[in-house]
Design an enzyme around this catalytic site. Structure first.
Site, short mmCIF file in Angstrom:
data_model
loop_
_atom_site.label_atom_id
_atom_site.label_comp_id
_atom_site.label_asym_id
_atom_site.label_seq_id
_atom_site.Cartn_x
_atom_site.Cartn_y
_atom_site.Cartn_z
N SER A 168 4.85 1.47 2.90
CA SER A 168 5.77 1.08 1.91
C SER A 168 5.50 -0.20 1.22
O SER A 168 4.64 -0.34 0.54
CB SER A 168 7.29 1.44 2.41
OG SER A 168 7.45 2.36 2.98
N GLU B 108 -6.20 -6.09 -5.10
CA GLU B 108 -6.74 -5.94 -6.43
C GLU B 108 -6.43 -6.91 -7.69
O GLU B 108 -7.18 -6.90 -8.35
CB GLU B 108 -6.22 -4.38 -6.74
CG GLU B 108 -6.42 -3.31 -5.75
CD GLU B 108 -5.95 -1.97 -6.36
OE1 GLU B 108 -6.16 -0.96 -5.49
OE2 GLU B 108 -5.45 -1.82 -7.35
N LYS C 34 2.28 5.57 2.06
CA LYS C 34 3.48 6.00 1.37
C LYS C 34 3.72 5.52 -0.22
O LYS C 34 3.81 4.31 -0.33
CB LYS C 34 4.73 5.40 2.08
CG LYS C 34 6.16 6.13 1.41
CD LYS C 34 7.40 5.35 1.86
CE LYS C 34 8.64 6.10 1.50
NZ LYS C 34 8.65 5.87 -0.09
#
Length: 497
Positions: free
Chosen positions: A325, A336, A350
């Site tokens: 999560s 990223e 998730k």
């Protein structure tokens, strides 16, 4: 997912409150594109935790009987109410209809909480709680462990991510929602609860008896390692986690920190505002932290609020299969948008967003209403995030729990005997052939172990011997943390550039 987190109302300026609106403790203010709440649920063997959810607050409107799609439902209800052979419980039958509707979605993150479950949830979410400290979710009609909390009874008992809880104190959990299961698992400090666990790779279920305790609310643990590399572990995202991390980083800097390992292993998630705050410590200002995609294809973007620039020291993020999560949001954002390497094993996976609607009687419906995407637009749901550098724990770190109440002795044969053999072998003893059969070689190894830990030499694995054996394995895992070693090695490589 579900988890036993504890958050309270954010102290910043609150948006205007509506009648029948969501509870104050889950309101979000920081993102202008979000009018309601952020939820990401994670439950800890005792209480459900909201962590990340997007969406406008909504009023629950009465359903008109003129809607033809409900004609069959109304007809069934009227027939049962009039002609069933005993008087029906109207509240129970309506709750059952709602649960059936939700169950048909086959979505572990969409759930209905009746008045009792919702009340229990609200009572516990703003304080510490008592239970076993294991986050659970309903998956494929089964109750599955997402992650145990650091230092919790569940972690000490050897509960692992993806363990399936078959029963609690003899009561089957088949078909139960995560909220219903949590009400059975949690309980007062000092009381015992018996779980029957099915673990991947084990042919037989495992009986685990756990003594409930108060679950720690501290979420950040910092320690300076060799070569001035700090390990800062974040175990969940609760209301003070961002501030705790900032303070820990200041303390480590004061000690001469040259590099940092941000440890998100076994972190099931938490409040999104805290995940945003933490991500913004590392991701450059206005770079993307995550995206939200609705079913109509519309996307909304959350950007870093960093005002301090990129850290002047190398950082590595440590993740595992229990990172879920909100912790996946942080890991993806740092990877990223800040080019920070990830070390460990693939995360939980998730990638959906939930919100809730409150009913006048105190019950509510939590439902999935969007996807969240990584900065690059990747949807990691059921896939997880693959680290840049893979590092697995040794086999003995994943051995099953051995019940202290069960006596393993000469001539017995079972999966638990095999687990005992592997534990003793990992600790340097010589149990003979590891085959699940309790022979004289194993008995001799047990006697030697009992002698070394100053216990009566019975040659039997039970009680204090079982607990001592599992404690020694836990100590070995912590002392020889190969994943942490790999993360530190990665930081050193960056330092040498």
């Amino acid at each position: 997912m579900e988890h036993e987190e504890k958050q309270q109302e954010d102290q910043q300026e609150q948006p205007e409150q509506k009648q029948e609106s969501h509870s104050k403790y889950i309101r979000m203010k920081k993102f202008p594109f979000i009018m309601g709440i952020f939820l990401l649920i994670f439950v800890t063997a005792g209480i459900t935790l909201l962590a990340l959810t997007f969406g406008d607050e909504k009023q629950v409107q009465p359903i008109s009987r003129e809607r033809q799609e409900f004609e069959k439902l109304y007809s069934t209800y009227d027939t049962l109410n009039k002609d069933y052979y005993t008087k029906i419980d109207q509240e129970k039958i309506i709750d059952g209809a709602i649960k059936g509707m939700i169950s048909s979605l086959d979505d572990p993150y969409t759930d209905y909480m009746d008045e009792k479950q919702a009340e229990s949830f609200h009572e516990n979410i703003s304080s510490s709680f008592e239970g076993i400290g294991a986050e659970v979710q309903q998956k494929d009609n089964q109750i599955t462990i997402v992650s145990p909390i650091k230092g919790s009874p569940a972690e000490k008992a050897g509960i692992k991510p993806r363990d399936i809880v078959l029963s609690v104190n003899g009561k089957s959990l088949e078909g139960m929602s995560a909220n219903e299961a949590v009400l059975l698992i949690r309980g007062k400090k000092g009381t015992k609860v018996n779980l029957v666990i099915q673990r991947e790779g084990n042919t037989q279920p495992i009986n685990v008896t756990i003594v409930r305790d108060t679950i720690p609310i501290e979420t950040v643990y910092a320690k300076m390692m060799k070569d001035k590399i700090a390990r800062i572990q974040v175990t969940s995202f609760s209301e003070r986690t961002g501030s705790e991390l900032e303070q820990s980083m200041k303390e480590m800097k004061a000690q001469g920190m040259k590099g940092m390992v941000l440890d998100l292993r076994q972190n099931p998630g938490g409040l999104l505002d805290q995940a945003m705050k933490i991500a913004s410590l590392f991701v450059p200002k206005d770079e993307i932290v995550f995206q939200v995609e609705y079913r109509n294809g519309k996307k909304e973007i959350a950007k870093s609020e960093n005002t301090g620039g990129k850290p002047e020291f190398p950082v590595v993020v440590l993740v595992d299969e229990g990172s879920a999560s909100a912790s996946e949001i942080v890991a993806a954002a740092l990877s990223e948008s800040a080019d920070i390497p990830l070390v460990g094993v693939k995360t939980y996976g998730k990638g959906t967003v939930q919100t809730t609607e409150q009913f006048k009687d105190g019950s509510n419906v939590k439902y999935t209403m969007a996807k969240w995407l990584t900065p690059d637009g990747n949807w990691i749901h059921k896939k997880g995030i693959k680290p840049n550098v893979e590092a697995k724990l040794p086999e003995y770190a994943n051995l099953p729990f051995i019940s202290p109440d069960k006596a393993l002795r000469i001539n017995s044969s079972s999966e638990e005997v095999k687990a005992g053999e592997k534990m003793l072998a990992a600790l340097g003893y010589k149990p003979g052939t590891v085959d699940g059969y309790f022979d004289q070689n194993l008995q001799g190894a047990v006697n030697q172990f009992q002698k070394d830990v100053k216990l009566q030499q019975t040659g039997t694995i039970e009680g204090k011997t079982t607990m001592a054996l599992m404690d020694k394995i836990r100590e070995k895992i912590q002392k020889h943390d190969v994943q942490l070693d790999k993360a530190i090695e990665t930081v050193k490589k960056d330092l040498s550039k």
